[in-house]
Enzyme design. Structure first.
Site, PDB file in Angstrom:
ATOM      1  N   TRP A  72     -38.740  23.786 -36.417  1.00 34.48           N
ATOM      2  CA  TRP A  72     -39.238  22.725 -37.302  1.00 34.48           C
ATOM      3  C   TRP A  72     -38.198  22.260 -38.312  1.00 34.48           C
ATOM      4  O   TRP A  72     -38.402  21.262 -38.998  1.00 34.48           O
ATOM      5  CB  TRP A  72     -40.496  23.219 -38.060  1.00 34.48           C
ATOM      6  CG  TRP A  72     -40.268  24.577 -38.669  1.00 34.48           C
ATOM      7  CD1 TRP A  72     -40.618  25.779 -38.121  1.00 34.48           C
ATOM      8  CD2 TRP A  72     -39.603  24.878 -39.902  1.00 34.48           C
ATOM      9  NE1 TRP A  72     -40.206  26.811 -38.931  1.00 34.48           N
ATOM     10  CE2 TRP A  72     -39.588  26.280 -40.036  1.00 34.48           C
ATOM     11  CE3 TRP A  72     -39.018  24.101 -40.907  1.00 34.48           C
ATOM     12  CZ2 TRP A  72     -39.002  26.927 -41.133  1.00 34.48           C
ATOM     13  CZ3 TRP A  72     -38.438  24.741 -41.992  1.00 34.48           C
ATOM     14  CH2 TRP A  72     -38.440  26.137 -42.095  1.00 34.48           C
ATOM     15  N   GLU A 112     -30.058  29.588 -29.362  1.00 35.03           N
ATOM     16  CA  GLU A 112     -29.498  29.289 -30.692  1.00 35.03           C
ATOM     17  C   GLU A 112     -30.416  29.976 -31.685  1.00 35.03           C
ATOM     18  O   GLU A 112     -31.476  29.446 -32.035  1.00 35.03           O
ATOM     19  CB  GLU A 112     -29.454  27.780 -30.932  1.00 35.03           C
ATOM     20  CG  GLU A 112     -28.477  27.027 -30.031  1.00 35.03           C
ATOM     21  CD  GLU A 112     -27.019  27.268 -30.392  1.00 35.03           C
ATOM     22  OE1 GLU A 112     -26.740  27.739 -31.517  1.00 35.03           O
ATOM     23  OE2 GLU A 112     -26.156  27.012 -29.543  1.00 35.03           O
TER      24      GLU A 112
END
Ligand code: NAD
Ligand code: SSN
Length: 489
Positions: free
Chosen positions: A159, A258
């Site tokens: 987010w 990641e």
């Protein structure tokens, strides 16, 4: 909860799933999106069920062959049009990101520039995918090495950078000829939906990119278990990344991970302190500290620590905390009440252990999930504040007395994404640069993200790189054809 803010949503923002080039409701019902500046409901959108997720993969799998065969120039031009369209609609994207995750509008505009750049960069890379041809070393055969798209990909994004984390994956995948199912974070689904709409308006063929918004992880579980999927790329926390790696092992998927960071920032006694304070401010407070690159552990030489702390506290104390849409806001809210509670707990534990509050140290009263920009000195070496990813506007300072001590303490960490070093000594820059166990190092500066640079980490910060040419490699397979000697006759 009220819907009083929904009128601020850019009108074009889609509220449905994007599957096979069509917009449709989710089979699970509604996914509520809140505004962290007020805690109020912003809008309700489609909540995908497992059947929607499978339909999205059906669409991606059906489109794979023709997209892979689409000439590179056409793929490149689609990405270029998308770069231009996102840039033209920067204000819509920026407003949306500020509404759904809280960052100040100026920072959201910066993310649009950063996120759009991946579209331009990979549009330029698309036409440079090449193989090679050579005689075998023995001279009696030929080798033809070619590159192929990996195949249908699933992207799970966080987010904190709703646009850039999507474009950083989608652009190289499309460049390589892969099709995509994108599942954005449930906290920030709107930006990805608008991005899909822009891609569609730019001429995206049906099924090449599909977006499912969902409250539940069973949607991505179903896709990962399906043998038609060939690649999983995830950006998010190390804990979730490890769980996804286990799931991905079932079908031996290509993966890019990641994951979390806990960046050390080293300030040596010879540093330009103005530069160090400005760098520390950017490395810490970009995105309210909710960045994987955030400087969470500030190691400052004992000779300059007091002065560095004083100046950093002065800078942090002068900032305006408020709604990201309001003029003059420097620091927006944290993404959720739970996120703010986590930050508040880390700070109060560190203070109980003896850390000194130089500025901040408290939640901001009133609506929304605001936390004061905070500088803490004398943080104990074993404090959880130095061990856990803070994901908030808190700068913990601790001191060192030798270069080797600074490097060892910086490396005493299970993750290694970004690091920062401030010194005027070039030899020291190289020594520290060679020894820090991280994937990216900011030298006398606090910002290092760039579409043309390989972004990623070592240790438990993940696998693979995004951006740069390396980012494209993540979506390509290497296939070799063994050819006979053309002179054999
Ligand atoms: N290395 C990077 O490039 C990078 C970039 C941004 C964020 N991050 C990291 O992300 C973390 C913050 O983001 P977050 O709170 O959204 O992380 P998170 O791991 O909680 O969630 C990331 C995404 O994964 C989804 N997710 C969570 N559990 C899942 C599961 N079991 N199955 C499938 N999907 C699941 C979430 O809905 C979200 O979309 C931090 O650790 C930060 O360092 C890393
Ligand atoms: O949160 C991590 C991503 C930040 C970035 O890409 O600069």
């Amino acid at each position: 909860m009220t819907q009083s803010l929904s009128h601020q949503l850019p009108e074009a923002t889609p509220r449905q799933l994007f599957i096979g080039g069509t917009w449709r409701d989710g089979s699970r019902g509604k996914l509520p999106v809140e505004n962290p500046a007020t805690g109020e409901l912003l809008v309700e959108i489609a909540d995908a069920g497992v059947d929607d997720a499978v339909a999205a993969l059906d669409a991606a799998a059906a489109a794979q062959k023709s997209w892979a065969r689409t000439p590179a120039r056409e793929r490149a031009e689609l990405l270029r049009r998308a770069f231009e369209a996102v840039t033209e609609r920067a204000e819509e994207f920026a407003t949306l990101m500020t509404l759904e995750m809280g960052k100040p509008l100026a920072e959201a505009r910066g993310e649009v520039t950063y996120g759009a750049e991946f579209l331009r960069w990979f549009s330029e890379e698309t036409v440079r995918i090449a193989g090679r041809y050579r005689p075998s070393p023995e001279g009696n055969a030929r080798q033809l090495v070619t590159r192929r798209p990996v195949g249908p990909c699933l992207f799970i994004t966080p987010w904190n950078f709703p646009l850039a984390m999507a474009t950083r994956k989608v652009a190289p995948a499309l460049a390589a000829g892969c099709t995509v199912v994108l599942r954005p974070a449930a906290l920030t689904p709107l930006t990805s939906l608008l991005f899909a709409k822009v891609l569609q308006e730019c001429g995206l063929p049906d099924g090449v990119v599909n977006v499912i918004t969902s409250t539940q992880h069973d949607t991505t579980d179903a896709i990962i278990a399906d043998p038609r999927l060939r690649k999983l790329s995830f950006t998010g926390s190390t804990g979730v990344g490890k769980a996804l790696l286990k799931q991905a092992s079932e079908n031996v998927l290509r993966t890019s991970m990641e994951l979390g960071g806990n960046a050390p920032l080293l300030v040596f006694e010879d540093a330009d302190l103005d530069e160090a304070v400005q760098g520390a401010y950017l490395a810490k407070l970009r995105n309210m500290g909710e960045a994987c690159t955030a400087a969470n552990r500030m190691f400052v030489h004992a000779d300059v620590a007091e002065e560095f702390g004083r100046r950093l506290a002065e800078k942090f104390g002068s900032l305006t905390v408020g709604d990201g849409l309001a003029e003059g806001t420097d620091i927006g809210p944290l993404v959720s009440e739970q996120a703010r509670e986590g930050v508040a707990q880390l700070v109060s534990d560190a203070v109980a252990e003896g850390a000194r509050v130089l500025t901040g140290g408290e939640k901001v009263d009133g609506e929304g999930w605001f936390y004061q920009p905070t500088v803490l000195a004398d943080v104990k070496a074993n404090s959880a504040l130095l061990d856990e990813e803070i994901f908030g506007p808190v700068a913990p300072i601790t001191t060192f007395t030798s270069e080797q001590e600074a490097i060892e303490r910086a490396n005493a960490c299970s993750v290694g994404l970004a690091g920062y070093v401030f010194t005027r000594d070039m030899d020291r820059i190289l020594r520290v640069g060679e020894q820090l166990e991280v994937g990216m190092i900011g030298v006398n500066q606090g910002l290092l993200s760039n579409a043309a640079a390989p972004f990623g980490g070592v240790k438990q910060s993940g696998l693979g790189r995004e951006g740069s040419h390396e980012g494209l490699e993540e979506y390509l397979e290497t296939v070799y054809l063994a050819l006979p000697d053309p002179y054999r006759g």
